[in-house]
Motif scaffolding. Sequence first.
Motif, short mmCIF file in Angstrom:
data_model
loop_
_atom_site.label_atom_id
_atom_site.label_comp_id
_atom_site.label_asym_id
_atom_site.label_seq_id
_atom_site.Cartn_x
_atom_site.Cartn_y
_atom_site.Cartn_z
N TRP A 94 2.08 1.54 -6.24
CA TRP A 94 0.63 1.49 -6.03
C TRP A 94 0.01 0.36 -6.85
O TRP A 94 -0.79 -0.45 -6.37
CB TRP A 94 -0.04 2.82 -6.36
CG TRP A 94 -1.52 2.64 -6.41
CD1 TRP A 94 -2.31 2.60 -7.52
CD2 TRP A 94 -2.38 2.37 -5.30
NE1 TRP A 94 -3.61 2.33 -7.17
CE2 TRP A 94 -3.69 2.18 -5.82
CE3 TRP A 94 -2.18 2.25 -3.92
CZ2 TRP A 94 -4.79 1.89 -5.00
CZ3 TRP A 94 -3.27 1.97 -3.11
CH2 TRP A 94 -4.55 1.78 -3.64
N ILE A 95 0.44 0.31 -8.10
CA ILE A 95 -0.14 -0.72 -8.99
C ILE A 95 0.18 -2.12 -8.46
O ILE A 95 -0.70 -2.97 -8.32
CB ILE A 95 0.39 -0.54 -10.44
CG1 ILE A 95 -0.13 0.80 -11.00
CG2 ILE A 95 -0.02 -1.71 -11.34
CD1 ILE A 95 0.47 1.20 -12.35
N GLY A 97 0.85 -3.04 -5.53
CA GLY A 97 0.13 -3.32 -4.27
C GLY A 97 -1.19 -4.02 -4.55
O GLY A 97 -1.66 -4.84 -3.75
N CYS A 98 -1.78 -3.73 -5.70
CA CYS A 98 -3.05 -4.36 -6.06
C CYS A 98 -2.86 -5.77 -6.60
O CYS A 98 -3.83 -6.47 -6.88
CB CYS A 98 -3.79 -3.49 -7.08
SG CYS A 98 -4.07 -1.82 -6.46
N TYR A 99 -1.61 -6.18 -6.73
CA TYR A 99 -1.30 -7.55 -7.18
C TYR A 99 -0.48 -8.29 -6.11
O TYR A 99 0.20 -9.26 -6.41
CB TYR A 99 -0.54 -7.52 -8.52
CG TYR A 99 -1.40 -6.92 -9.62
CD1 TYR A 99 -2.16 -7.74 -10.46
CD2 TYR A 99 -1.50 -5.54 -9.77
CE1 TYR A 99 -2.98 -7.19 -11.44
CE2 TYR A 99 -2.32 -4.98 -10.74
CZ TYR A 99 -3.05 -5.81 -11.57
OH TYR A 99 -3.87 -5.26 -12.53
N SER A 100 -0.52 -7.76 -4.88
CA SER A 100 0.20 -8.40 -3.77
C SER A 100 -0.84 -8.87 -2.76
O SER A 100 -1.81 -8.16 -2.51
CB SER A 100 1.12 -7.40 -3.06
OG SER A 100 1.96 -6.77 -4.00
N THR A 128 3.68 -2.26 3.66
CA THR A 128 3.71 -2.32 2.19
C THR A 128 5.11 -2.06 1.62
O THR A 128 5.30 -2.09 0.40
CB THR A 128 2.73 -1.29 1.57
OG1 THR A 128 3.05 -0.01 2.09
CG2 THR A 128 1.30 -1.62 1.90
N THR A 324 0.91 0.11 -17.62
CA THR A 324 -0.41 0.77 -17.63
C THR A 324 -1.19 0.42 -18.90
O THR A 324 -2.40 0.28 -18.86
CB THR A 324 -0.27 2.31 -17.45
OG1 THR A 324 0.73 2.79 -18.36
CG2 THR A 324 0.13 2.67 -16.04
N ILE A 327 -2.65 -3.03 -18.24
CA ILE A 327 -3.81 -3.01 -17.33
C ILE A 327 -5.05 -2.46 -18.02
O ILE A 327 -6.18 -2.86 -17.70
CB ILE A 327 -3.48 -2.11 -16.11
CG1 ILE A 327 -2.35 -2.71 -15.28
CG2 ILE A 327 -4.68 -1.89 -15.23
CD1 ILE A 327 -1.86 -1.78 -14.19
#
Length: 332
Positions: A94-95, A97-100, A128, A324, A327
Motif C-alpha cells: 500500500w505504501i 503504491g503511493c510512490y509508484s 497494481t 513508517t 514517512i
Amino acid sequence: MKDRKRIFSGIKPTGDLTLGSYIGAIKNWVDLQNDFMCLYCIVDMHSITIRNDPEVLHRRIREQLAQYIAAGLDYKKNIVYIQSHVHQHAELSWILGCYSMMGELNRMTQFKDMQKKHPQNLNAGIYTYPVLMAADILLFDTDVVPVGEDQKQHVELARNIAQRFNGIYGNIFTMPEPFIPKVGARVRSLTDPTSKMSKSDDDTQGSIFIMDSPDVIVKKFKRAKTDSDSLIKFDPENKPGVSNLMDIYSAAAGKSYDEIESEFVGKGYGDFKTRVAEAVIEKLRPIREKSLELLKDEETLVSIYRDGAERASEMAEKTLVKVTDAIGFLRK
Ligand code: TYM
C-alpha cells in the motif's frame, strides 16, 4: 548488519508448476542457496488477480510447497514460506503504491498482455500487481532477484520505486539486481515455440508439468513442434522449436549447445526428442516422488511453512518500521 547477501524470489500458484518454472527459477534457486541468505516464497496473494477455484488454489499452494522442498530448497538454512502468512507484504505494498506512478505501471508489458487476454476481468489487482512484487523484494533488503526474462521489467520497476523513495527519505531500501539465467531464461511452449511455457496455458500439451508421469512426458516431447529439415542446430530465430528443445536438454543434462549439436550429427528429430524426454524424466523423477511423499506428511509441511513465516515476518517488520518511521507515521 547482514552476514550474507540476500535473495528473494517467488512463484505464483496460478497453475501446476512446469518445466519452465523449474528451469527458469527453482533450479537456479537451488544453485544459489549456499552463497546467499535466500527467501523463497509461494506468492499466493499474486495469484488472485485471476479467478481460481478455492479448492484448486488450496491444493496448488500445498503442492508448490512440497515441490520447493523436494527440488532441494533448504528451508532450515534459508526461508521458505507462504506470502499471505506475512502481513507486512500487503502493508508495504500500500505504501509503495503511493510512490509508484500510473505512467510506469501503464508501461508494464505483462499488464498490457493481460488487458488483451482478460478484458472481462481487468481488476485493479492486475494493474497494481508489480507494486506488490516490489514490496516483496524491498521488504527483505534483497540484493539479488533470480527470475526468468519475463519478470525483468518488474524488478526494474522495484528499483525505480526504491530509488524514488530513497531520494526522498534517505537510504531506506537496498537496490535489488535481477539475475537472469544464461540458459533457460525463457523456456517455450512445446506446441507453440513463439510463446513461453506457462502454468496457466489452456493448451496443456505445450507444457511439461513437474508432476507429469514419464509416459506423458514422452508423449508431449514426441509431439513437440520442430521444422521440416532435420538439422539439430541452435538457431532461435529460424529454428525456434529445435532451439527450445536444445535449451531444455542443455538445462536438464548440463550440456553446452556445441556438445548437443555434435551428439546428434547425422541423427534425426526422433532420436533427439527421445533423448530430451529421457533427460527431463530423470531430472523430474526425484522431485515428483519426493513431493508425493511429502504431501502425505501434513505435520512436516505445516511446520515448514509456519517456521518460515515466523522468521520472514520478523525480518519484514524491521523494514516496515524503518519505512513508517521515515514517512512520519506514529509508532503504536
Ligand atoms: P511466475 O509465477 O509467472 O513465474 C515464476 C518464475 O518462473 C519464471 N518462469 C520461467 N522462466 C523461464 N521459462 C519459462 N517458461 C518460465 N515461466 C516462468 C519466471 O520468470 C519467474 O521467475 N511476478 C512473478 C512472481 C513474483 C516474484 C516476486 C518473483 C511475485 N513476487 C518477487 C520474484 C520476486 C511471477 O508472476 O512469476
